[in-house]
Design a protein around this motif. Structure first.
Motif, PDB file in Angstrom:
ATOM      1  N   LYS A 113       0.837  -1.197   0.000  1.00 10.77           N
ATOM      2  CA  LYS A 113       0.000   0.000   0.000  1.00 10.77           C
ATOM      3  C   LYS A 113       0.877   1.255   0.000  1.00 10.77           C
ATOM      4  N   GLY A 114       0.382   2.302  -0.635  1.00 14.31           N
ATOM      5  CA  GLY A 114       1.135   3.559  -0.637  1.00 14.31           C
ATOM      6  C   GLY A 114       2.073   3.703  -1.825  1.00 14.31           C
ATOM      7  N   THR A 115       2.231   2.633  -2.612  1.00 13.40           N
ATOM      8  CA  THR A 115       3.068   2.730  -3.802  1.00 13.40           C
ATOM      9  C   THR A 115       2.163   2.859  -5.029  1.00 13.40           C
ATOM     10  N   PHE A 116       2.724   3.425  -6.111  1.00 10.27           N
ATOM     11  CA  PHE A 116       1.906   3.592  -7.323  1.00 10.27           C
ATOM     12  C   PHE A 116       1.595   2.239  -7.975  1.00 10.27           C
ATOM     13  N   LEU A 117       2.282   1.193  -7.520  1.00  6.85           N
ATOM     14  CA  LEU A 117       2.078  -0.136  -8.095  1.00  6.85           C
ATOM     15  C   LEU A 117       1.020  -0.943  -7.355  1.00  6.85           C
ATOM     16  N   TYR A 118       0.544  -0.436  -6.248  1.00  7.25           N
ATOM     17  CA  TYR A 118      -0.382  -1.192  -5.399  1.00  7.25           C
ATOM     18  C   TYR A 118      -1.615  -1.645  -6.190  1.00  7.25           C
ATOM     19  N   ASP A 119      -1.867  -2.953  -6.132  1.00  5.28           N
ATOM     20  CA  ASP A 119      -3.034  -3.584  -6.776  1.00  5.28           C
ATOM     21  C   ASP A 119      -2.975  -3.585  -8.305  1.00  5.28           C
ATOM     22  N   MET A 120      -1.816  -3.315  -8.891  1.00  5.96           N
ATOM     23  CA  MET A 120      -1.712  -3.313 -10.362  1.00  5.96           C
ATOM     24  C   MET A 120      -1.831  -4.747 -10.878  1.00  5.96           C
ATOM     25  N   PRO A 121      -2.680  -4.971 -11.881  1.00  7.84           N
ATOM     26  CA  PRO A 121      -2.817  -6.331 -12.423  1.00  7.84           C
ATOM     27  C   PRO A 121      -1.609  -6.707 -13.288  1.00  7.84           C
ATOM     28  N   LEU A 122      -1.434  -7.989 -13.434  1.00  7.62           N
ATOM     29  CA  LEU A 122      -0.256  -8.521 -14.127  1.00  7.62           C
ATOM     30  C   LEU A 122      -0.127  -8.051 -15.590  1.00  7.62           C
ATOM     31  N   PRO A 123      -1.215  -8.093 -16.407  1.00  2.00           N
ATOM     32  CA  PRO A 123      -1.061  -7.643 -17.798  1.00  2.00           C
ATOM     33  C   PRO A 123      -0.636  -6.174 -17.901  1.00  2.00           C
ATOM     34  N   LEU A 124      -1.164  -5.334 -16.998  1.00  2.00           N
ATOM     35  CA  LEU A 124      -0.800  -3.913 -17.030  1.00  2.00           C
ATOM     36  C   LEU A 124       0.664  -3.724 -16.640  1.00  2.00           C
ATOM     37  N   LEU A 125       1.136  -4.522 -15.673  1.00  2.61           N
ATOM     38  CA  LEU A 125       2.531  -4.446 -15.251  1.00  2.61           C
ATOM     39  C   LEU A 125       3.455  -4.819 -16.413  1.00  2.61           C
ATOM     40  N   LEU A 126       3.151  -5.931 -17.080  1.00  8.55           N
ATOM     41  CA  LEU A 126       3.974  -6.355 -18.215  1.00  8.55           C
ATOM     42  C   LEU A 126       3.872  -5.358 -19.374  1.00  8.55           C
ATOM     43  N   GLY A 127       2.658  -4.850 -19.593  1.00  7.68           N
ATOM     44  CA  GLY A 127       2.464  -3.866 -20.658  1.00  7.68           C
ATOM     45  C   GLY A 127       3.246  -2.589 -20.402  1.00  7.68           C
ATOM     46  N   THR A 128       3.343  -2.176 -19.122  1.00  6.58           N
ATOM     47  CA  THR A 128       4.096  -0.962 -18.757  1.00  6.58           C
ATOM     48  C   THR A 128       5.574  -1.139 -19.053  1.00  6.58           C
ATOM     49  N   LEU A 129       6.127  -2.296 -18.693  1.00  7.59           N
ATOM     50  CA  LEU A 129       7.549  -2.558 -18.948  1.00  7.59           C
ATOM     51  C   LEU A 129       7.825  -2.664 -20.448  1.00  7.59           C
TER      52      LEU A 129
END
Length: 782
Positions: free
Chosen positions: A638-654
């Protein structure tokens, strides 16, 4: 202009004398020499109205006599007899020159502005009295018009001969002037240079005006738009102001060209004369003498002081910035004196929007280009092709427009570089700044007693200051310290120190520095510091600062300096290994900044072998896999901009991060080579994701290479993966690659796989990334 209209214009001469004056100009244009209008000196000389000589390659010199008539020549006895007498007298009696020399006439032309009747020509041709002479003929409107078209086409334009000749030569000279010729881009086609010169995008112009509030009667100064196209006559003094490169000269020239239209000059009785301020040094700041010489130069054979008295001369003074302060005072005094004596006005270009004249002056500020003007400029240069659209998109996406003044100078330079080598901005960043700084500093005058300091020494003052600021991480300096810095620099090299006023002049003229009301000096753009510091390190401080570039590579300011440094050479194999092995690489911040810098570094080194630059691509991919693992963990925090980010969005961001930093045509071969290595390695998630990052980058609009993307989609382990097809689909939907570049079969294959996993994907999109294990199965909640 039709033949009929031309005949009507020839009829417009009010009298025979006016027609003869035209013929003097016309014959001059035809190549006749020693032309004399005999009526100017009293009675006509035995039938000769005009005489002149012309050289013939076969027969040698021929002396012509012209018998001039106005109007239609019919077969009337008196008129015909007069013409016969003039012809015979022209041949029989030599012309007596002022010095007593006798000139024998070889040929006679009877000429009228309208026509001869057949009867009139027959009576003259068949005259027994003229039978011994066969060297006479007739010019009238029908055979005179083609001669005028060939030798003196300007005659058909409105205005007098002086105005037409001046207009033609003055405008022709202005077309040749362009500072972009000073750029260092090699082998640029002159046609492209001329195309840049011919492009004129009207800039935003404003003037300060007092405005009174209707209720309070309070007066305030407001900026109002100014339309320079509305100017057809100069009836007040004007100051065109703006920073270097904003287009002061272009605007001045454009206005002068418009006002130099022969019709407008003749109608307004006003002549624009462009004076380069530095020209005045050669004339000891005698404005009147310089103007007279320029008028002679452009009006050529039609220069006539009597005609000039009918006109008001308007001096357009350019490059006022380039003068020393003492010289500026001389020009100000000379300008005001000249304009007062001749009841005229002046126009001046200057970087400042205020100048102390005793007479009133309207200050017009020229603003930098906005996005619409930039787009218009690019469309004109690239002629609204796909290349124009692509380049404009590159400009926006590279963020270069925030790092350089958006002036016509910089847009011209960037357009020319892109047109020459088709490389994107990151690859040519050092070239852009090199030329931009060279143009600005090349015009800066720094004096050492009576001599100008050499260019490299002037540049060193700025590169040394930039490196000092970078080292100290302090990007402003007090004026008193700046004066001390400059004078210590000059004194150490046995040059004369400069006074405070001299230093202030350096700041003002440089185009790179600003000074605040609190007497603090700084560079106008942070990128200037990074670029100039890189020049200082590359040429003078490698031993002391090369290691700093490597160690500080993950500091964005130092990283930009390193990329500029690499761009000076474009081929530095050693720096690749050093950045990979020696720059910090310990945490997520390092991994992200490091991979981004490696993308731009690999572009700046575009002449280095692809096999060497591949090392940077592979290291960046490794770092992004490290980022994936760490960021996946952080989705639970909690408190990070990544909190609760789903996996496809994480991979898509990278994936997007890699695309943005490596999407350059300069890397096409390097990326393809990198893909082969990854594709032929172990067939697992990590390598397939690396392959996706490379393949989607190759698919971006700048490279348009779809082969490896197709190979990846055809790979069973990739297309059957629970997540990767969705990330590939994201790349298309988010615009990282154009859908049209993916064939229908491939798109259908991706869509079919997503449909098969519809239920699974619903969970994947709802749950944070950390909840999935290495096999992408959902973990049980603790």
């Amino acid at each position: 202009m039709t033949i009929k209209a031309k005949k009507e214009k020839l009829k417009e001469f009010k009298n025979e004398n006016e027609f003869r004056e035209f013929l003097i100009d016309f014959l001059t244009k035809c190549g006749f020499k020693n032309i004399l209008h005999t009526h100017r000196y009293g009675s006509p000389e035995q039938g000769k109205d005009i005489i002149g000589r012309i050289e013939n390659q076969i027969t040698g010199v021929d002396w012509f006599a012209f018998v001039v008539k106005k109007g239609r020549v019919s077969g009337g006895t008196n008129e015909i007899e007069t013409i016969k007498n003039q012809i015979s007298q022209s041949f029989e009696y030599p012309y007596k020159g002022i010095n007593g020399e006798k000139i024998k006439i070889n040929k006679v032309v009877v000429i009228t502005n309208e026509n001869f009747t057949n009867g009139a020509q027959s009576q003259i041709n068949e005259s027994p009295r003229l039978s011994s002479y066969n060297n006479f003929n007739f010019w009238w409107n029908e055979n005179l018009i083609p001669k005028i078209d060939e030798n003196y086409p300007d005659f058909w334009l409105p205005g007098d001969a002086f105005a037409k000749e001046y207009s033609k030569n003055f405008i022709s000279q202005l077309k040749k002037e362009i500072r972009i010729r000073d750029f260092t881009i090699p082998k640029v086609d002159d046609k492209k240079i001329q195309k840049l010169l011919d492009i004129f995008i009207e800039p935003k112009l404003t003037v300060k005006e007092l405005e009174e509030d209707k209720k309070t009667k309070e007066k305030t100064i407001k900026n109002k738009k100014f339309n320079i196209k509305a100017l057809e006559i100069i009836d007040e003094n004007l100051l065109l102001s703006g920073e270097q490169g904003v287009g002061k000269t272009k605007l001045l020239n454009n206005l002068a060209r418009r006002l130099a239209d022969s019709n407008l000059m003749y109608r307004n009785k006003q002549i624009p004369v462009i004076i380069k301020a530095l020209q005045l040094r050669e004339y000891d700041f005698n404005i009147e003498e310089l103007i007279k010489n320029l008028l002679k130069k452009y009006s050529d054979i039609f220069f006539d002081e009597e005609t000039l008295k009918e006109y008001r001369i308007v001096p357009f003074v350019d490059d006022f910035d380039l003068l020393r302060n003492s010289e500026k005072e001389k020009i100000k005094e000379g300008l005001e004196k000249y304009c007062d004596n001749n009841s005229t006005n002046f126009i001046l270009t200057y970087s400042k929007d205020e100048i102390n004249f005793s007479s009133s002056i309207k200050s017009i500020k020229i603003h930098s280009f906005n996005n619409k003007q930039i787009e218009s400029f690019i469309n004109k240069f690239f002629e609204s092709t796909d290349k124009a659209k692509k380049f404009y998109r590159i400009l926006n996406e590279s963020d270069i427009l925030s790092k350089l003044p958006t002036t016509p100078l910089t847009i011209s330079l960037i357009s020319l570089l892109y047109d020459e080598n088709n490389f994107e901005i990151p690859a040519t960043l050092s070239d852009i700044y090199t030329d931009f700084v060279n143009v600005l500093l090349g015009r800066l005058e720094v004096y050492n007693k009576t001599d100008l300091l050499i260019y490299n020494l002037k540049k060193r003052i700025f590169t040394s200051l930039a490196l000092k600021m970078l080292d100290e991480r302090n990007y402003e300096i007090r004026l008193i310290d700046f004066i001390l810095f400059v004078n210590e620099f000059l004194s150490d090299r046995s040059y004369e120190t400069q006074s405070e006023s001299d230093i202030l002049e350096i700041i003002e003229k440089s185009g790179l520095l600003y000074i605040t009301d609190k007497k603090v000096v700084g560079f106008k753009q942070q990128a200037f510091i990074e670029f100039l510091a890189s020049v200082e390190i590359y040429h003078h401080k490698r031993e002391s600062h090369y290691e700093k570039l490597i160690i500080n590579f993950n500091d964005v300011t130092w990283q930009n300096t390193t990329i500029f440094y690499a761009g000076h050479s474009k081929e530095l194999q050693l720096i690749i290994d050093d950045v990979i092995n020696k720059s910090p690489n310990e945490n997520i911040k390092d991994w992200l900044i490091n991979s981004s810098g490696m993308g731009y570094l690999s572009q700046a080194l575009y002449q280095t072998k692809p096999v060497e630059r591949k090392k940077l691509v592979m290291k960046a991919l490794d770092n992004l896999i490290l980022c994936y693992d760490k960021m996946k963990e952080m989705t639970s925090e909690k408190g990070t901009f990544l909190y609760d980010m789903p996996l496809p969005l994480l991979l898509g961001t990278l994936n997007h991060w890699f695309n943005e930093n490596f999407k350059s045509i300069t890397l096409k071969g390097t990326l393809n080579m990198s893909f082969e290595e990854v594709f032929n390695s172990e067939n697992n998630f990590e390598n397939n994701f690396k392959g996706l990052m490379i393949a989607t980058t190759l698919m971006n609009p700048y490279i348009n290479d779809e082969e490896n993307f197709s190979r990846l989609i055809d790979r069973q382990e990739f297309i059957s993966h629970p997540i990767l097809p969705l990330v590939a689909d994201f790349s298309m939907e988010l615009g990282m690659i154009h859908k049209r570049n993916v064939n229908k079969d491939l798109k259908k294959k991706i869509e079919d796989q997503i449909k098969k996993k519809r239920e699974y994907i619903k969970h994947v999109l709802k749950e944070p990334a950390y909840r999935f294990n290495e096999n992408f199965a959902l973990k049980k909640k603790e």
